[in-house]
Each structure stands twice: as structure tokens, then as C-alpha cells.
Design a protein around this motif. Sequence first.
Motif, mmCIF file in Angstrom:
data_model
loop_
_atom_site.group_PDB
_atom_site.id
_atom_site.type_symbol
_atom_site.label_atom_id
_atom_site.label_comp_id
_atom_site.label_asym_id
_atom_site.label_seq_id
_atom_site.Cartn_x
_atom_site.Cartn_y
_atom_site.Cartn_z
ATOM 1 N N GLU A 266 0.821 -1.214 0.000
ATOM 2 C CA GLU A 266 0.000 0.000 0.000
ATOM 3 C C GLU A 266 0.855 1.265 0.000
ATOM 4 O OE1 GLU A 266 -2.768 -0.192 3.188
ATOM 5 O OE2 GLU A 266 -3.752 -2.013 2.450
ATOM 6 N N ILE A 267 1.850 1.343 0.905
ATOM 7 C CA ILE A 267 2.672 2.556 0.962
ATOM 8 C C ILE A 267 4.155 2.265 0.704
ATOM 9 C CG2 ILE A 267 1.078 3.713 2.530
ATOM 10 C CD1 ILE A 267 2.986 3.068 4.818
ATOM 11 N N GLY A 268 4.558 0.977 0.720
ATOM 12 C CA GLY A 268 5.927 0.613 0.358
ATOM 13 C C GLY A 268 6.978 0.938 1.403
ATOM 14 N N SER A 269 6.606 0.994 2.672
ATOM 15 C CA SER A 269 7.583 1.271 3.729
ATOM 16 C C SER A 269 8.157 -0.028 4.282
ATOM 17 C CB SER A 269 6.930 2.058 4.862
ATOM 18 O OG SER A 269 5.998 1.244 5.554
ATOM 19 N N ASP A 270 9.326 0.073 4.919
ATOM 20 C CA ASP A 270 9.922 -1.096 5.559
ATOM 21 C C ASP A 270 9.007 -1.629 6.654
ATOM 22 O OD1 ASP A 270 12.052 -0.682 3.911
ATOM 23 O OD2 ASP A 270 13.411 0.067 5.469
ATOM 24 N N ASN A 271 8.333 -0.726 7.349
ATOM 25 C CA ASN A 271 7.449 -1.150 8.419
ATOM 26 C C ASN A 271 6.279 -1.970 7.882
ATOM 27 O OD1 ASN A 271 6.711 -1.000 11.296
ATOM 28 N ND2 ASN A 271 4.923 0.107 10.536
ATOM 29 N N PHE B 52 3.565 -0.352 -5.370
ATOM 30 C CA PHE B 52 2.779 0.430 -4.420
ATOM 31 C C PHE B 52 2.553 1.814 -5.022
ATOM 32 C CE2 PHE B 52 7.185 1.294 -3.413
ATOM 33 C CZ PHE B 52 7.221 2.657 -3.145
ATOM 34 N N LYS B 53 1.600 2.547 -4.479
ATOM 35 C CA LYS B 53 1.278 3.880 -4.970
ATOM 36 C C LYS B 53 1.983 4.930 -4.129
ATOM 37 C CE LYS B 53 -1.718 2.852 -8.259
ATOM 38 N NZ LYS B 53 -1.509 3.222 -9.677
ATOM 39 N N SER B 54 2.659 5.851 -4.783
ATOM 40 C CA SER B 54 3.294 6.959 -4.081
ATOM 41 C C SER B 54 2.224 7.960 -3.645
ATOM 42 C CB SER B 54 4.300 7.654 -5.007
ATOM 43 O OG SER B 54 3.611 8.372 -6.026
ATOM 44 N N PRO B 55 2.554 8.895 -2.744
ATOM 45 C CA PRO B 55 1.579 9.917 -2.337
ATOM 46 C C PRO B 55 1.044 10.721 -3.519
ATOM 47 C CG PRO B 55 3.427 9.886 -0.815
ATOM 48 C CD PRO B 55 3.785 8.973 -1.945
ATOM 49 N N GLN B 56 1.828 10.813 -4.583
ATOM 50 C CA GLN B 56 1.391 11.541 -5.778
ATOM 51 C C GLN B 56 0.557 10.688 -6.723
ATOM 52 O OE1 GLN B 56 4.710 11.467 -4.760
ATOM 53 N NE2 GLN B 56 4.428 13.383 -3.602
ATOM 54 N N GLY B 57 0.399 9.421 -6.399
ATOM 55 C CA GLY B 57 -0.447 8.557 -7.210
ATOM 56 C C GLY B 57 0.279 7.752 -8.256
ATOM 57 N N SER B 58 1.597 7.894 -8.377
ATOM 58 C CA SER B 58 2.334 7.127 -9.378
ATOM 59 C C SER B 58 2.651 5.732 -8.844
ATOM 60 C CB SER B 58 3.639 7.840 -9.746
ATOM 61 O OG SER B 58 4.479 7.965 -8.608
ATOM 62 N N THR B 59 2.815 4.797 -9.772
ATOM 63 C CA THR B 59 3.135 3.425 -9.390
ATOM 64 C C THR B 59 4.644 3.264 -9.219
ATOM 65 O OG1 THR B 59 1.207 2.545 -10.549
ATOM 66 C CG2 THR B 59 2.995 1.005 -10.067
ATOM 67 N N GLN B 60 5.052 2.759 -8.071
ATOM 68 C CA GLN B 60 6.468 2.527 -7.810
ATOM 69 C C GLN B 60 6.658 1.088 -7.337
ATOM 70 O OE1 GLN B 60 8.187 5.488 -5.246
ATOM 71 N NE2 GLN B 60 7.349 7.209 -6.409
#
Length: 386
Positions: free
Chosen positions: A35-40, A92-100
Motif C-alpha cells: 500500500e505505501i511501500g515502507s519497511d514497516n 505500491f502507490k506513491s503519495p502523488q499517485g504514481s506506481t512505484q
Amino acid sequence: MAKDANDLLKEAGPSALRSTIDQAPTMKDATRNLEIGSDNEVAQRVADDIRAQIGELVHAEGNFFVWNDTHWAVLQDEMMVKFIQAYDGREFKSPQGSTQRYTLNKAKCDSVKELIRITLLERDFFRHSPIGVACTSGFIALNDDGNATLEEHARNQRQRHIVNAEWIDEVWAGPQAGSLLETLTVGCFGNDEHALAHTQLLGEILGAAVFGLGTKIVEPKATVLLGESAGNGKSQCLEMLRGLLPGHATAAVAPIEMSKEQRRAQLAGVTLNAVDELGIDAIRSDTFKTIITGDRTSGKHVYKQPFEFYPIALHAFAANDLPAFSEGLDRGIRRRVIVLPFERTIPRIERIPHIGERAAREETDAILAMAVDGARRLLKNGGFPE
């Protein structure tokens, strides 16, 4: 019977261990994107994946442990990394909406493992486990009066190893006539007036090692298997002690090495520390006394965070003679050492090569029964005989 990775390595070699790890399932195909792509987030997902595929997960005394239906087994780093690698390249989606994509490297992998460790850390998870041992028959539970009952395996028993032996609740009547165990004990102690007492003390040492009673009895003691002559059987008894337990439940840390943090870490969770040497100065040290009595101490595995633990091992040292002290044996040391004498030289014609190792392998049920009998006596009497 389920095996830990270090047992598989010992029995079948590195190739078998690597094959087991390579064949282990991953969540790569089944796990949804992040969802957010964080290590956590990855750490939370990995912990959930391990629970779903292997079992309940906890971190204690420097290691991750998973429940495998009979005992809590160490989850090796290689297996943990495989679960983390399943998220390499996940979208995952970045805060700007792009796919990363989540890109894994060593720093991120270490970060994820550390986050899982912090989340699942229970320092005293094994501290108050009930007295008993897991075997193939179930969990042998002992109460303070030395009464034994057989229960089904359960996670709240918090056992870290399983003895590959069957047990039935019968009064131990001694080694079977003609068995390797009888040959070993009679060979070591003969048939004199002290033989029964020495054999019983060996059983109590065995019971303390199997049931993890080393630091749970009144006035915990290290045991010295003392034999001045060659061919007296003390090394074979030590091999029998080692052979009954799985490899990860034993250690070989000499007293002189107990001051080293990384060597001390090897005592965490083991129920037997068996060594063929006894240092003079080392057994005077405060560290030795701390380890023998089970006071909280610290350890550190290579490349990992230091941790604290309560030692539980029974310490058995083979020696040809007791160290001579110019100032005498102080009370602190006297309280922490008990000697089992091996005074008989076994005639060559009676000697059987590797009899201790063979007995542990071929007569495991009988040796477990001897251990139960010894542990019962230890608890009933409140400790080792003076």
C-alpha cells in the motif's frame, strides 16, 4: 519428527539444509501489492506470512522462534530472508499517485528484520516455562514433588527442543540386563557399596540436563566427572549425555570462555553444557557463579544486537583431577560444584568403542526413563545430594 535447521545440517550436511530452504514456500505469488511501500509495512506483512505458513512467531534471547506443533524452533536467518525477498519488486502507490516498486537491498532487509524483532520481542518468553520436556510421546510434566504426567504438546509449555524418544509412566527399575546402558554404568562404577549412589547421581545429572533443571533446583551446581586413570568411562558418560539431546540443546563452553559475550550467547536456551576441561581461575570468577546459578546475564550473536537471558543449562565438566587451590576452595565454589568420581579402570576386554554414543542412539527410551527418574529424585529431594 520436526527438525531444526541446525539438526538437519548436523545429520545431513549443508546441501540438505540448502535444499530445504530453497524448497520452502514463499509468498511471492500469493501476496498482494503493498500500500505505501515502507519497511514497516513489509515487516508487518512478513510476520503475517510466517505465521500463516509456518506457525506463531516470537523473538526472545537473540533469536526468532516459530511454533511447530511440538516445540518452539529457531527460525534461521536464511528462512526469514526468503520471506522478505518475496516483496522485492512489489508495486505500491506513491503519495502523488504514481506506481512505484519496492526495491530490496541489504540495508532494507536488515531494517525489516530489525522492525520485526522489535515488534515481536518478548525478553522473558521462556523464563517461566513449566518444568518438563517434550518427547515423541508428548510433554512430560514434572511438579515440585517429582510426580510426572504425560500431556499433549502445547505452545504454552514453551519448549525449545524435543527428545527423540518414547516414554511411558513406569517406575524406573534400572538398566535392562545385558543392555549397553547397564554395561556402561557397571563398567564405570562396578558393584561395590558406592555403585548405586554413583549411578543415581549420574541419573540426576542426566535428568537435570534433559529437563532444564540446571538452575531451577535449590543450590544449583556444576558437575565434575572426575577420573584420574585412563579408561574409566567418564568421557563415554559425557557422550551419552550429549547424545540424548538434539544438537541445538547442547553447548561446549568452557568456564574460561564464559567471560566472552559471544561464547556466553551460546548458552542461551541450552539445557546441557558439556566440556572436557575445567579452568582453575575461571571457576573462581563471578561470571562462572552467575552462569551456574542462573542469574540474568548478557550475550551477543555475531552481527546481531546484544540480548539478556537467564541460563538454564546443567554444566558437566570431565576432569582428570581437581584444581589445586593454594588458598583453599572458597564456600562460593563449594556450593556450586558436585563431583561424580570414576574410580574404576575398565579392563580393555570389557570396553566397547563409543558405547556412550551408541547407548544414546540405540537405547534412547531407556536413557530417557533414567533421566525422568533422576529428575523426579532431584525435585523431591530439593537438589543434588551433598
